[in-house]
Design an enzyme around this catalytic site. Structure first.
Site, PDB file in Angstrom:
ATOM      1  N   THR A  59       0.839  -1.193   0.000  1.00 16.64           N
ATOM      2  CA  THR A  59       0.000   0.000   0.000  1.00 16.64           C
ATOM      3  C   THR A  59       0.875   1.244   0.000  1.00 16.64           C
ATOM      4  O   THR A  59       2.030   1.206   0.433  1.00 16.64           O
ATOM      5  CB  THR A  59      -0.896   0.067   1.247  1.00 16.64           C
ATOM      6  OG1 THR A  59      -0.090   0.348   2.407  1.00 16.64           O
ATOM      7  CG2 THR A  59      -1.646  -1.236   1.464  1.00 16.64           C
ATOM      8  N   ASP A  60       0.340   2.347  -0.472  1.00 17.29           N
ATOM      9  CA  ASP A  60       0.967   3.629  -0.178  1.00 17.29           C
ATOM     10  C   ASP A  60       0.810   3.844   1.330  1.00 17.29           C
ATOM     11  O   ASP A  60       0.077   3.115   2.006  1.00 17.29           O
ATOM     12  CB  ASP A  60       0.294   4.745  -0.975  1.00 17.29           C
ATOM     13  CG  ASP A  60       1.206   5.951  -1.187  1.00 17.29           C
ATOM     14  OD1 ASP A  60       2.240   6.048  -0.494  1.00 17.29           O
ATOM     15  OD2 ASP A  60       0.874   6.807  -2.025  1.00 17.29           O
TER      16      ASP A  60
END
Length: 695
Positions: A377-378
């Site tokens: 994920t960011d």
């Protein structure tokens, strides 16, 4: 002499410059205007670590572990259906730890509240080492605050890796965001920042993949000996929105095919050095008006547009001969790919962000595109997630959607946060154990994800860093950073940086009016540091092309100068050069040479542009030569054609400041401004071509 009424006759130090600037401007004229817990780990055991870790089950043992948990969960028919086996929760927590990358940007051992803690973590304390090994954490991401110099960084990374190996745990992903350009975590004296992706894109028509390969290879060769094994780069977003506040220069181009080609070359070159690459931000962050650090953007492309545009680079790179080790998700809503609505923490329905979308991360990325690597994920502490979802909800939804690794899911800044993080992991484990009866089956997502992580760590041999003594890496870093050795990696990086800056500078219009042979120049620059850098660049360039004395003045636009003074200076000049950074650069990028009150009450982007346009209009009416130099995105040049003779883009505003304490001087250098000056005075012909359209 030009501007003699307002010229200061003495150079100043960094502190002295504040007084020098207090007169509202920086003025220059050539010849007148003359910056422990680690001891045992580092000095003790230097033997090669065992390939088998006792706490993290190897891949071939996972099936047995999963079956054991399943049996435990389903076997006791007499127990309450809500009773959760502590053994099952413990096993899930062990896997969850590997699925998390934490940041320790700041840490306060004195108990300073988390929101106020600003003590950089440059030497990891025992309490944080304990977090890593106790929870079997998969990795750590480092920021500029964590990095002082090569020796300190190697010591920090070696300490963490040695601790994990000694504890029988898996080696860590140690990651940075070293994209190049404005996203560069290492100081420029440790690793050349380069001009960035869009500058590379500007060279594509002549140089093809050459700069993508050389820049990526150099970054990898410099990072690995420092103990960094993962780089969240490159960005392969297609920059199709001129007002994109977060991607812009981080994109190679507005053309999907060009982004795909350069992104693939970058990934291949960097991974060949032993660094895991992560392409980002899937499914594409290029057409957004909102920065996901501060909000939740939405992309309104149709699915056909998405596949032909935003998704195209990801699909090509994933299915190439050298797919990326990681793909990073974006905190964006993309309704044509998933219009599912979910309730946020305030009970309001939101279109699911890509980071939390199973349709996007599993159905599209895994199944449709066939990606077999790690999905990360960011950062989950960004507002695009935190303003809508709790830490627990974000983790559960991200993992359920198909993310292998959660980046920065919880902020640890003091010992109280450590306890809260432990509770968070336990709560997430309990929820995942209760998710479904077949959660731990052989094909279930959690076990498969855990296996992918272990496989990647084995494939990239992350333990190799501690297979040699720390002294070996310190010697390697010293050799790599040698200035005296012309063949050192540092000197090679400087040569690549100079070459990229020269090859990427692009004339947008007005080529027939070059070179500019005048000797009386007035410049408007975004800040004091870039005034100094452009002064140095212009003096250097002019000395090559003419023996005529150069007269030069520069007004920094951090705070707008008085109109009367600006017009007086313009009247005496022959050339006006306007250097523009749009979107406006951050305060930390200013260089520290402007007055604090000017930074505090900094002029807005619209005010800077209005003042610049007023000056350009006045210059045209006085028959001055007007040069517009966009140092970031070039779009504004199209709207200024009627008041501009020449427009030249650099796609970079990077500077380096040599603060020579005690010498009354600050040497500010910019290879991009050097290249701009050379083109202006006729020392070089611009080779670049803008990879984005002005109209």
């Amino acid at each position: 002499m030009l501007f003699q009424q307002v010229i200061c006759k003495k150079r100043t130090s960094v502190l002295g410059l504040s007084h020098f600037l207090s007169g509202i401007l920086v003025l220059f004229s050539v010849g007148i205007f003359a910056a422990s817990a680690t001891a045992n780990a580092l000095n003790g055991d230097t033997s090669t670590p065992s390939a088998t870790n006792t706490e993290s089950p190897p891949i071939n043992a996972t099936k047995a572990s999963a079956n054991k948990i399943t049996a435990k969960k389903a076997g006791d028919e007499t127990a309450s259906a809500k009773t959760i086996s502590s053994e099952a929760v413990s096993a899930v927590k062990n896997m969850l730890g590997q699925k998390i990358i934490l940041d320790f940007r700041y840490f306060c051992e004195d108990g300073t509240p988390s929101s106020r803690c600003r003590t950089p973590m440059t030497e990891i304390p025992p309490s944080l080492l304990n977090v890593l090994s106790t929870h079997n954490i998969g990795g750590v991401i480092l920021f500029s605050e964590n990095i002082q110099n090569a020796e300190q960084l190697i010591t920090l990374n070696y300490t963490m890796q040695r601790h994990m190996v000694n504890a029988g745990r898996q080696p860590l992903f140690i990651a940075v965001d070293q994209e190049g350009g404005r996203v560069a975590r290492l100081p420029s004296d440790m690793l050349s920042p380069f001009a960035g992706n869009m500058a590379i894109g500007a060279t594509f028509h002549q140089r093809g993949h050459a700069f993508a390969q050389s820049v990526a290879s150099h970054i990898g060769q410099m990072l690995l000996p420092l103990g960094v094994n993962t780089n969240f780069a490159p960005s392969v977003d297609v920059n199709s929105e001129p007002k994109n506040p977060v991607i812009n220069l981080r994109s190679f181009s507005e053309k999907p095919e060009q982004v795909a080609a350069l992104g693939q070359a970058f990934v291949s070159a960097m991974q060949s050095t032993g660094i895991l690459a992560a392409i980002k931000h899937f499914p594409g962050h290029g057409d957004t008006h909102v920065d996901s650090h501060s909000g939740l953007p939405q992309v309104t492309h149709t699915k056909a547009q998405a596949m032909a545009g935003d998704v195209h680079p990801f699909a090509n790179i994933i299915n190439s001969a050298t797919p990326p080790a990681m793909v990073m998700s974006a905190h964006i809503q993309y309704p044509s790919l998933d219009d599912t609505e979910i309730a946020d923490k305030n009970g309001k329905l939101q279109i699911v962000p890509a980071t939390l979308s199973k349709k996007i991360l599993t159905d599209m990325l895994r199944k449709q595109l066939g990606y077999k690597g790690l999905v990360v994920t960011d950062a989950l502490d960004m507002a695009g997630i935190t303003q809508f979802f709790s830490h627990e909800e974000a983790l559960v939804r991200a993992f359920s959607a198909g993310a292998d690794i959660a980046l920065m899911p919880f902020t640890i800044r003091n010992k109280k946060d450590i306890n809260a993080f432990s509770k968070l992991l336990n709560n997430v484990a309990v929820r995942l154990v209760n998710t479904s009866s077949d959660l731990f089956s052989e094909s279930a997502f959690l076990v498969s994800s855990y296996n992918r992580i272990l496989k990647a760590k084995q494939q990239f041999n992350l333990e190799s860093f501690v297979s040699k003594p720390v002294s070996w890496w310190l010697d390697e870093a010293k050799e790599n950073n040698s200035i005296d050795n012309p063949n050192s990696l540092k000197n090679k990086g400087i040569q690549i940086e100079k070459a990229l800056s020269k090859a990427s500078v692009s004339v947008l219009y007005g080529k027939g009016k070059l070179p500019v042979t005048s000797t009386r120049w007035l410049a408007l620059m975004p800040d004091a540091a870039r005034c100094l850098a452009f002064e140095s660049a212009l003096i250097r360039a002019s000395s090559k092309s003419t023996n005529k004395p150069l007269e030069f003045a520069c007004l920094p636009l951090t705070a707008l100068p008085k109109k009367q003074l600006a017009m007086m200076l313009l009247k005496q000049a022959e050339v006006l050069v306007v250097g523009n950074i749009n979107p406006l650069h951050a305060n930390y990028e200013l260089g520290g040479l402007d007055l604090p009150e000017h930074i505090k009450h900094r002029a807005s982007e619209s005010d800077v542009m209005a003042f610049s346009k007023m000056m350009m209009t006045a210059a045209k009416t006085q028959n001055k030569t007007v040069v517009f130099a966009p140092l970031r995105m070039p779009y504004e040049a199209n709207d200024l054609k009627n008041v501009t003779d020449i427009a030249i883009a650099t796609f970079s505003y990077a500077i380096s400041i040599d603060k020579q304490v005690g010498k009354g001087d600050n040497k500010v250098t910019s290879y991009s401004l050097n290249a701009l000056a050379d083109v202006l005075v006729g020392n070089a012909v611009a080779e670049g071509r803008a990879p984005v359209s002005l109209e």
